[in-house]
Design a protein around this motif. Structure first.
Motif, PDB file in Angstrom:
ATOM      1  N   TYR A   3      25.678  -5.428  11.044  1.00 27.39           N
ATOM      2  CA  TYR A   3      25.575  -6.463   9.811  1.00 27.39           C
ATOM      3  C   TYR A   3      24.007  -6.173  10.176  1.00 27.39           C
ATOM      4  O   TYR A   3      22.947  -6.825   9.655  1.00 27.39           O
ATOM      5  N   ARG A 108      35.408 -14.446  16.577  1.00 26.24           N
ATOM      6  CA  ARG A 108      33.830 -14.880  16.240  1.00 26.24           C
ATOM      7  C   ARG A 108      33.194 -14.925  15.349  1.00 26.24           C
ATOM      8  O   ARG A 108      33.215 -14.537  14.457  1.00 26.24           O
ATOM      9  N   GLU A 111      31.710 -12.471  13.233  1.00 32.07           N
ATOM     10  CA  GLU A 111      32.415 -11.097  12.521  1.00 32.07           C
ATOM     11  C   GLU A 111      32.562 -11.886  11.496  1.00 32.07           C
ATOM     12  O   GLU A 111      33.357 -10.380  10.429  1.00 32.07           O
ATOM     13  N   ASP A 114      31.270  -9.330   9.260  1.00 28.93           N
ATOM     14  CA  ASP A 114      31.647  -8.121   8.485  1.00 28.93           C
ATOM     15  C   ASP A 114      33.324  -7.438   7.962  1.00 28.93           C
ATOM     16  O   ASP A 114      32.930  -6.859   7.289  1.00 28.93           O
ATOM     17  N   GLY A 128      41.133  -7.371  10.857  1.00 29.13           N
ATOM     18  CA  GLY A 128      40.455  -7.051  12.619  1.00 29.13           C
ATOM     19  C   GLY A 128      41.141  -6.447  13.518  1.00 29.13           C
ATOM     20  O   GLY A 128      42.628  -6.253  13.181  1.00 29.13           O
ATOM     21  N   HIS A 133      37.263  -1.502  19.127  1.00 25.70           N
ATOM     22  CA  HIS A 133      35.816  -2.313  18.965  1.00 25.70           C
ATOM     23  C   HIS A 133      35.653  -1.945  20.716  1.00 25.70           C
ATOM     24  O   HIS A 133      36.672  -1.938  21.019  1.00 25.70           O
ATOM     25  N   VAL A 209      36.641  -6.512  15.897  1.00 21.98           N
ATOM     26  CA  VAL A 209      36.243  -7.224  16.147  1.00 21.98           C
ATOM     27  C   VAL A 209      36.360  -7.385  17.006  1.00 21.98           C
ATOM     28  O   VAL A 209      37.710  -6.579  18.240  1.00 21.98           O
TER      29      VAL A 209
END
Lengths: 237, 119
Positions: A3, A108, A111, A114, A128, A133, A209
């Protein structure tokens, strides 16, 4: 997803803080929930909605000192119902973006940005996905006996094929949150939400994620239960 | 008349008594009373005149009276089971709705997180 904290992004992010409502269903969780709240408040999210799903020891007593909204079910209804209640409450209080987050610390807090970013880009729903990931480690048995089959069950009932069917980490725009009605009280709501996305033609995007595994989570018999709930809804309602 | 028939008839008398008492106390609606009354009456008639059952079975092409009785019983049981299942499901939904509504109403009443107005 990195980010980038450019100046405009930073300002935009500050604006989000007041409009983002983070809904956390909680049922008999205390230590993990406290840690989750500490993480979220550290990032300065202002609206955190805890839905106490009829815990035997009221959540409101455990987290008395935290500046959060607490909505309490007097009976245990299940995670789906708790999410529905939390989402409805968030909308009534002016949420523009509703984030579904887990109480047991598997998501998390960092995240969330995001997912929120994706909604800000104009998508209705951000889902997610742990399989997108790069660094994600998923226990093998869980991956091949539960998560991968779940993708097909999900596809069968909802008509959408996603890379990760049962990820509870998602963000909804106000529009989407108003459209998506969760009827499944228990755990089958994951598939139901995807079916609603398809039904209402909502624009969605999967976002990588990382899931932090503490324990096994949904086990095999839990998975069977989910399938039974879905079949029941499909044929009897 | 054999022992089995006597037992069933005794049982039917008790059932009728309870049914009538219930409709008098308004625990059972009149429509439902009628359905149960006719059902139990039919059972009584068939127990006293078993040959009737055989005749009906022959007419319907099933053969034995007992078979016909079993089929009908299974159909009725399945139907009531299905209805009950739906009732329960409906009740579940209503309870959920109520619990969620109460939860939101209560939360709205004390909706201000302490960060906004420090006590």
């Amino acid at each position: 997803m990195a980010y980038e904290l450019t100046k405009t992004n930073f300002i935009r992010r500050l604006l989000y803080m007041d409009q983002v409502f983070i809904v956390i269903p909680a049922y008999n969780e205390s230590d993990s929930l406290k840690q989750v709240l500490v993480d979220l408040l550290a990032i300065n999210y202002r609206h955190i909605v805890i839905v106490d799903d009829g815990s035997s020891c009221p959540v409101s007593e455990i987290i008395r000192d935290f500046p959060v909204h607490i909505v309490t079910h007097s009976l245990n209804l299940g995670q789906g119902a708790a999410l529905r209640t939390g989402t409805e409450y968030a909308l009534q209080n002016g949420a523009e973006i509703v984030v579904h987050f887990d109480a047991d610390g598997q998501h998390r807090a960092a995240e969330i940005a995001d997912l929120v970013q994706v909604i800000a880009e104009g998508y209705d729903v951000a889902l997610g996905s742990r399989f997108l990931h790069a660094r994600q480690h998923v226990p093998k048995t869980k991956k091949y006996f539960i998560l991968k089959p779940a993708i097909y069950v999900n596809w069968l009932f909802s008509g959408l094929k996603l890379s990760d069917a049962h990820n509870g980490f998602r963000a909804l725009s106000r529009h989407a949150a108003g459209k998506i009605i969760i009827e499944q009280n228990r755990m089958a709501h994951g598939t139901e939400i995807v079916a609603e996305i398809k039904k209402h033609n909502l624009k969605f995007k999967e976002v990588p994620v990382e899931i932090i595994y503490h324990e096994y989570g949904q086990n095999f018999s839990g998975g069977i239960k989910v399938v039974m709930d879905l079949i029941k809804q499909k044929f009897f309602n | 008349m054999n022992l089995f028939q006597l037992l069933i008839i005794g049982f039917l008398f008790i059932t009728f008594y309870r049914l009538i008492k219930k409709v008098r106390d308004r625990q059972v609606s009149q429509g439902l009373f009628l359905i149960w009354f006719v059902l139990w009456l039919a059972v009584g008639v068939l127990v006293i005149f078993p040959s009737l059952m055989s005749r009906m079975a022959e007419l319907s092409g099933i053969g034995r009276g007992v078979d016909l009785a079993i089929y009908i019983a299974i159909i009725i049981l399945l139907y009531t089971q299905f209805k009950l299942y739906h009732r329960l499901e409906e009740q579940d939904k209503r309870i959920s709705h109520l619990v969620r509504k109460i939860a939101i109403n209560n939360a709205q009443k004390n909706a201000n997180p302490s960060r906004d107005n420090p006590a």
